[in-house]
Motif scaffolding. Structure first.
Motif, PDB file in Angstrom:
ATOM      1  N   ASP A  87       0.851  -1.185   0.000  1.00  0.00           N
ATOM      2  CA  ASP A  87       0.000   0.000   0.000  1.00  0.00           C
ATOM      3  C   ASP A  87       0.894   1.245   0.000  1.00  0.00           C
ATOM      4  N   SER A  88       0.851   2.005  -1.113  1.00  0.00           N
ATOM      5  CA  SER A  88       1.661   3.226  -1.215  1.00  0.00           C
ATOM      6  C   SER A  88       0.783   4.473  -1.262  1.00  0.00           C
ATOM      7  N   SER A  89      -0.434   4.366  -0.724  1.00  0.00           N
ATOM      8  CA  SER A  89      -1.344   5.509  -0.697  1.00  0.00           C
ATOM      9  C   SER A  89      -0.897   6.529   0.345  1.00  0.00           C
ATOM     10  N   GLY A  90      -1.497   7.722   0.283  1.00  0.00           N
ATOM     11  CA  GLY A  90      -1.093   8.803   1.165  1.00  0.00           C
ATOM     12  C   GLY A  90      -1.201   8.483   2.644  1.00  0.00           C
ATOM     13  N   SER A  91      -2.184   7.652   3.003  1.00  0.00           N
ATOM     14  CA  SER A  91      -2.375   7.323   4.418  1.00  0.00           C
ATOM     15  C   SER A  91      -1.257   6.461   4.977  1.00  0.00           C
ATOM     16  N   MET A  92      -0.409   5.920   4.089  1.00  0.00           N
ATOM     17  CA  MET A  92       0.690   5.058   4.515  1.00  0.00           C
ATOM     18  C   MET A  92       2.019   5.806   4.594  1.00  0.00           C
ATOM     19  N   GLU A  93       1.995   7.106   4.435  1.00  0.00           N
ATOM     20  CA  GLU A  93       3.241   7.880   4.336  1.00  0.00           C
ATOM     21  C   GLU A  93       4.197   7.591   5.488  1.00  0.00           C
ATOM     22  N   ALA A  94       3.683   7.571   6.703  1.00  0.00           N
ATOM     23  CA  ALA A  94       4.553   7.384   7.863  1.00  0.00           C
ATOM     24  C   ALA A  94       4.964   5.934   8.067  1.00  0.00           C
ATOM     25  N   ARG A  95       4.344   5.022   7.322  1.00  0.00           N
ATOM     26  CA  ARG A  95       4.589   3.597   7.564  1.00  0.00           C
ATOM     27  C   ARG A  95       5.130   2.853   6.350  1.00  0.00           C
ATOM     28  N   PHE A  96       5.336   3.575   5.233  1.00  0.00           N
ATOM     29  CA  PHE A  96       5.720   2.874   4.016  1.00  0.00           C
ATOM     30  C   PHE A  96       7.106   2.242   4.115  1.00  0.00           C
ATOM     31  N   SER A  97       8.020   2.902   4.786  1.00  0.00           N
ATOM     32  CA  SER A  97       9.358   2.315   4.944  1.00  0.00           C
ATOM     33  C   SER A  97       9.288   0.992   5.698  1.00  0.00           C
ATOM     34  N   LEU A  98       8.418   0.931   6.702  1.00  0.00           N
ATOM     35  CA  LEU A  98       8.227  -0.304   7.454  1.00  0.00           C
ATOM     36  C   LEU A  98       7.609  -1.386   6.567  1.00  0.00           C
ATOM     37  N   ALA A  99       6.640  -0.990   5.743  1.00  0.00           N
ATOM     38  CA  ALA A  99       6.014  -1.947   4.835  1.00  0.00           C
ATOM     39  C   ALA A  99       7.019  -2.474   3.830  1.00  0.00           C
ATOM     40  N   ARG A 100       7.872  -1.616   3.318  1.00  0.00           N
ATOM     41  CA  ARG A 100       8.893  -2.034   2.361  1.00  0.00           C
ATOM     42  C   ARG A 100       9.875  -3.004   3.019  1.00  0.00           C
ATOM     43  N   SER A 101      10.245  -2.713   4.248  1.00  0.00           N
ATOM     44  CA  SER A 101      11.131  -3.628   4.983  1.00  0.00           C
ATOM     45  C   SER A 101      10.473  -4.979   5.203  1.00  0.00           C
ATOM     46  N   ALA A 102       9.157  -4.965   5.432  1.00  0.00           N
ATOM     47  CA  ALA A 102       8.422  -6.215   5.618  1.00  0.00           C
ATOM     48  C   ALA A 102       8.422  -7.043   4.335  1.00  0.00           C
ATOM     49  N   ALA A 103       8.278  -6.367   3.186  1.00  0.00           N
ATOM     50  CA  ALA A 103       8.317  -7.078   1.904  1.00  0.00           C
ATOM     51  C   ALA A 103       9.676  -7.734   1.701  1.00  0.00           C
ATOM     52  N   ILE A 104      10.724  -7.032   2.081  1.00  0.00           N
ATOM     53  CA  ILE A 104      12.071  -7.597   1.966  1.00  0.00           C
ATOM     54  C   ILE A 104      12.198  -8.833   2.854  1.00  0.00           C
ATOM     55  N   ARG A 105      11.628  -8.753   4.046  1.00  0.00           N
ATOM     56  CA  ARG A 105      11.666  -9.890   4.977  1.00  0.00           C
ATOM     57  C   ARG A 105      10.975 -11.104   4.361  1.00  0.00           C
ATOM     58  N   PHE A 106       9.827 -10.867   3.701  1.00  0.00           N
ATOM     59  CA  PHE A 106       9.099 -11.979   3.086  1.00  0.00           C
ATOM     60  C   PHE A 106       9.920 -12.592   1.953  1.00  0.00           C
TER      61      PHE A 106
END
Length: 300
Positions: A87-106
């Motif tokens: 999710d790269s929508s505006g509401s994810m601005e503060a959390r996108f780096s964490l989401a990207r790191s999670a994708a790398i983990r997967f």
């Protein structure tokens, strides 16, 4: 205009031919077999091994599937294909780096035989990385900035269409989102049906911040949880630190340790109606079983 793509997928473990018809909004699967990927765990969350076909009872619309209608049963650490939805929508601005790191983990948890693709979604859905067994996230992913609206439902439909072309029996959609769809053409029900049509389980990771709270936060979690429960996947509450690491290790591990049951349904009507599914274990009250809740019959 409807576009029909006929895909002949030879599934070795069930010897079935599947024909998939796609259009812009829906995927329909015509098959003589219903395939269920089943997760069984004990009270400690460990995967239960050594179960036999006789330990399982499958019910379709409340009627037990007769043993002679079971076409195959196995527990195998088979390859799987997954689509990761960021999710790269505006509401994810503060959390996108964490989401990207999670994708790398997967991706790091993929086995040599597994493959995954990565998509982003905001006001549109875009493929970031093609299917591969690679452990690294494509450079394009590091240039993404969170902005725009949220097309979560459309992203799940697109992931389902992409996975329909894959030969792997096990398929999964991993969603990292705050859960609030604001811009999709597809409904939540359409998204679920698209995943069910190809037997894909949705693993939904709730990225909404703990301080959001209120009605919006509850609706976000409920939406993601519904996707997971209806498709036999798993909902993971807002993670952080070690919890995030363990969550993605667990998803990859689960996908490789599922029982596969296929059967020929007694109801052969091609009426496009939904069939409810349930699996019960015989003599194993200490175990928990999880699979998808149903499927939609093919339509003439």
């Amino acid at each position: 205009m409807f576009r029909t793509i006929l895909l002949l997928l030879v599934v070795l473990c069930v010897n079935a031919v599947v024909v998939v018809a796609q259009d812009d909004d829906v995927i329909r699967v015509n098959t003589d077999l219903v395939v269920l990927n089943v997760t069984v765990t004990d009270k400690g969350g460990h995967y239960a091994k050594g179960l036999k076909a006789s330990d399982f009872k499958v019910y379709e619309d409340g009627v037990e599937v007769k043993p002679d209608m079971i076409a195959s049963f196995s527990l195998q650490e088979s390859p799987y294909a997954a689509v990761v939805l960021l999710d790269s929508s505006g509401s994810m601005e503060a959390r996108f780096s964490l989401a990207r790191s999670a994708a790398i983990r997967f991706l790091d948890g993929l086995r040599p035989e597994d493959v995954a693709a990565v998509y982003r979604f905001d006001s549109k859905v875009e493929r970031v990385q093609e299917f591969s067994g690679g452990r690294d996230l494509a450079p394009m992913a590091y240039a993404i900035h969170a902005r725009g609206m949220t097309t979560l439902n459309d992203a799940i439909v697109e992931a389902s269409k992409t996975l329909a072309e894959r030969p792997e029996v096990r398929k999964a959609i991993v969603v990292l989102s705050d859960g609030m769809d604001t811009f999709s053409k597809a409904t939540g029900d359409k998204a679920v049906e698209s995943a069910l049509a190809i037997g894909a389980s949705i693993y939904a990771v709730d990225m909404s911040s703990l301080e959001v709270g209120g009605t919006t936060g509850r609706q976000s979690a409920a939406s993601l949880k519904g996707f997971a429960e209806k498709t036999g996947g798993k909902f993971i509450a807002t993670p952080g630190g070690p919890a995030l690491r363990d969550a993605f290790t667990g998803i990859a591990d689960e996908l490789g340790h599922q029982y596969t049951i296929s059967y020929r349904p007694a109801n052969q009507k091609r009426d496009g109606k939904r069939r409810a599914l349930e699996i019960k274990l015989v003599g194993h009250d200490d175990l928990t079983v999880r699979t998808r809740k149903g499927y939609r019959a093919p339509k003439r």
